[in-house]
Scaffold this active site. Sequence first.
Site, PDB file in Angstrom:
ATOM      1  N   SER A  85       0.834  -1.210   0.000  1.00 51.44           N
ATOM      2  CA  SER A  85       0.000   0.000   0.000  1.00 51.44           C
ATOM      3  C   SER A  85       0.868   1.259   0.000  1.00 51.44           C
ATOM      4  CB  SER A  85      -0.969  -0.058   1.179  1.00 51.44           C
ATOM      5  OG  SER A  85      -2.011   0.881   1.016  1.00 51.44           O
ATOM      6  N   ASP A 231      -5.908  -3.956  -2.387  1.00 51.42           N
ATOM      7  CA  ASP A 231      -4.894  -3.504  -1.437  1.00 51.42           C
ATOM      8  C   ASP A 231      -4.163  -4.674  -0.770  1.00 51.42           C
ATOM      9  OD1 ASP A 231      -3.737  -2.448   1.105  1.00 51.42           O
ATOM     10  OD2 ASP A 231      -4.669  -0.596   0.410  1.00 51.42           O
TER      11      ASP A 231
END
Length: 765
Positions: A85, A231
């Site tokens: 991320s 993610d």
Amino acid sequence: MIVARWVMLGMMLLTHQVAVAEQSAKHSAEQAAKQPADSPCARVQHRPCVALVLGGGGARGGAHLAVLRQLEAQQIPVDLIVGTSIGAFVGGLYAQGKTPAEIEKLLLELPWSDGFRDRVERDEVPARRKDQRDQFPINLDLGVGPEGLRVPKGVLHGQAMAGLLQRAYGLVPELSSFDQLAVPFRAVATDLTNREAVVLSHGNLLHAVQASMSIPGVVRPMMWQNHLLVDGGVANNLPISVAKALGAEHVIAVSIDSPLLAGNELNSAMAITEQLTNFLVAEAVSRQLALLGPADVLIQPQLKTVGTLDFDKMPQAIAAGQVAVTAARTALGRLSQPALYAAWQQQRVTKPQQIELTGVALENHTSLDDQLLLQRLNLPLQQPVSLLTVQQGVRRIYGLDMLERVSSTLQQDAEGKQRLLLKAEAKSWGPAYLNFRFALEDDFENTHNYQLAASHLWTGLSAYGAELENVVALGTDKQLASTLYWPLGLSGFYGELKVDQSRTVFSLEDDAGRSGGELNQRELALRAALGWEPVDPLQISFGLQRRDGRFRLPAILAQQLPFDRLPYLRRGTNMQMSYDTLDSRSFPSRGVRVDANWQQLNDDYLSVRSQSQSYGLQAQAARQWQSHILRGRLRFDRVDGPNNLVELDQFSLGGLLNLSGYPKNFLFGSEIQFASLVYQYQWPESRLSLFKAPFYLGTSLERGLVRQSRFSAVRDVQVDDWIWAGSIFAGWDSPFGPLYLGYGQADSTAADQPYRFYLSLGQTF
């Protein structure tokens, strides 16, 4: 914050339970172990391999910058970077060759909120799209077809986030391995089909970083080698296992995941949901931390006051990171390599390369013609081209509002020549869409109007963007309309056919503020036109029209005229021109808009045949200085015809910002002159959100003139003088349309009580 809650909810739904987390970490290690024998650590000679592992945590990722600074201060070379991320974002920049100073500038200056708003600005789309946005501000973009309603795969498609990342990284080429970067790099994402971690080791660096940052349920998943990715924090928020599997002998791990909430903070259902999410992420992270050995270094900044989406608090995150990394200075000192650091640093830092494109390769997965997309891209070849030029071309394509994603990457041949690979994807839930409008007006006295409207837009009827729009509106004013728009190849010319059945109600008042009933107009209008759009802001059309309708007069007006109904038939020609670069129709802060129209009609009514000409001009301009906005408007409308009892073309003034203080449409006339100057203060938006919905405080100064009022016998006063007016108001550019609450005061020339309060939603002034 709504978005933050969506983030937490999405992660709660997708994050592994403890057993799944163990399996994911094991899978990550197994997948990374499949790397070729010349993996990054295998190439490190005469010293241990050092890996930097950067965890996910949104705005808390500012702490990663402090760690990079300290590594450089202590002359610690990094042989491998693994990130999840925001860790992938920061780590990828460092791996690309950027300095900590350059990364700090990006972290602090990037407009992070822009990455969460996919739609391009109003002044970047064609004129037709501007009008559709203005008319139907509740832009749900619901797909509709034989199978029913369909929705996008995420609130966002990732287009804006891709543009934001590209601003940070520049145009990057496809790489056979991320080991080719200045520092070998891996990004971690999550496979949405099986909830396993996926280690991204090659391809387009931007795509890898974006996949690792795609918030589940908010941003559309990324497709990569048959994997549907979201993610990486969902599966492995601190990918120590990946670094170990690649042979790292020393790991520097930076953990910035969300801290657990205290008991007094668990005061709502969403807070409890967030806490459950934190538990699950913490379980997965704790199993990664168990992989650390005595030779590794763990850095855990205290970031309790910085939320995932608090990008305005990035300086606090950097400061917290500096405190934590300073405490780890002794442990990091064991990894210092002063003798070889200068050489390592010299080969890491890269100089910007000039981009000179030799061609464009297009992967067109839409129904639109290739040449149409390339025409809107409009890139110069065989000469240096800037990132901004490429991004503007991509945004012009995306501004057609028929594409889900438009992505670009560099391709380099054996001779070092570069070409741009452009990939265009059609909306997967199209090609027909529903959007809506809800409008409300109330002056707390005699005017109370409302309307609910829907637009059904069927796109892709031709390779050049033909479309059919059907509109249904119910409420005080009603409408049933269909418009067929048909571009004529790449010429910029188009044909248009429109049929419009409408009912419009004008609430009348006398000069004492008493209700005079309603003037009701019904009309069936047909128009066939030929238009020209040489550039996006400009639209010119010439058409033939037929208008068949009638006025129904209120009793008080019918008593003063020899009829209570006025049927009419009008036929003739008209010309329209619009030049529009405003960034918003409701609350503009920059740009201009000029509208001009002319029509000549043969009129049949009350056994009278006559000919009339009408013409009008409106101009608006806006300019912003920080939070202060000044905008002006000029208007002129006039009809020339025989001096009959009535004139079918009637223009009106009255209402908020249109001679404030009077009711809407209070003054009718065959000639209108009007000017206004509006000052607005834009209230600062301190937090990131999916919608750009600023709040305003404003005031206006207005002056208007109405002449030749021949359809306003309900009033005792005939106005032929200039009238001053002004207002104060609060406004909100909401996702449901512009919302105004205001008070207006005008000259008492035409009314005994020339002041009024206004509430308006969905109306454009």
